[in-house]
Design a protein around this motif. Structure first.
Motif, PDB file in Angstrom:
ATOM      1  N   LEU A  20       0.823  -1.209   0.000  1.00 31.52           N
ATOM      2  CA  LEU A  20       0.000   0.000   0.000  1.00 31.52           C
ATOM      3  C   LEU A  20       0.857   1.259   0.000  1.00 31.52           C
ATOM      4  CD1 LEU A  20      -2.899  -1.011   2.392  1.00 31.52           C
ATOM      5  CD2 LEU A  20      -2.995  -0.684  -0.069  1.00 31.52           C
ATOM      6  N   TYR A  70      -9.345   3.136  -0.737  1.00 33.77           N
ATOM      7  CA  TYR A  70      -8.869   1.923  -1.396  1.00 33.77           C
ATOM      8  C   TYR A  70      -9.699   1.649  -2.651  1.00 33.77           C
ATOM      9  CZ  TYR A  70      -7.635  -2.998  -2.048  1.00 33.77           C
ATOM     10  OH  TYR A  70      -7.218  -4.185  -2.579  1.00 33.77           O
ATOM     11  N   SER A 114      -2.414  -6.264   0.531  1.00 30.08           N
ATOM     12  CA  SER A 114      -3.192  -5.022   0.476  1.00 30.08           C
ATOM     13  C   SER A 114      -4.662  -5.300   0.766  1.00 30.08           C
ATOM     14  CB  SER A 114      -3.071  -4.363  -0.892  1.00 30.08           C
ATOM     15  OG  SER A 114      -1.754  -4.000  -1.162  1.00 30.08           O
TER      16      SER A 114
END
Length: 118
Positions: A20, A70, A114
């Motif tokens: 990330l 995200y 992630s």
């Protein structure tokens, strides 16, 4: 003295998985490149400004541990593929280096490390 209850905002996800962290850096980099392209582009400047906004908002959301960040980052990572196919007819129209960076960004965002963080 009154204490502030505001949370601290970050621009970089230091305490998150490495996938990330690299994703956020690539999103900011893509936003910068898209901004330069928008300033130099003639007809498709609004599309590049859309990419700038999506990349920057996605990276900022990831850095502040927001689920919407995200999701925006995933859309921002896939959007260049859609635009290249829609405008140029091929994902190779942007060049092989561009394709490698875009594929790497999607792979980092969809990596199990992630996904498990969110």
């Amino acid at each position: 003295m009154a204490r502030s209850l505001q949370t601290q905002r970050r621009w970089f996800p230091q305490g998150q998985p490495q996938t990330l962290q690299i994703s956020a850096m690539l999103l900011y980099f893509n936003a910068f490149i898209a901004l330069l392209t928008a300033l130099l582009a003639g007809g498709n400047a609004t599309l590049y400004l859309l990419l700038v906004a999506a990349d920057a908002v996605g990276a900022y959301g990831i850095a502040n541990e927001r689920k919407w960040g995200y999701k925006v980052a995933i859309v921002a990572a896939i959007l260049p593929f859609v635009l290249l196919i829609a405008i140029a007819g091929s994902v190779l129209a942007g060049g092989i280096i561009n394709l490698l960076f875009e594929v790497a960004l999607v792979a980092l965002l969809l990596h199990p490390m992630s996904r498990s963080y969110y």
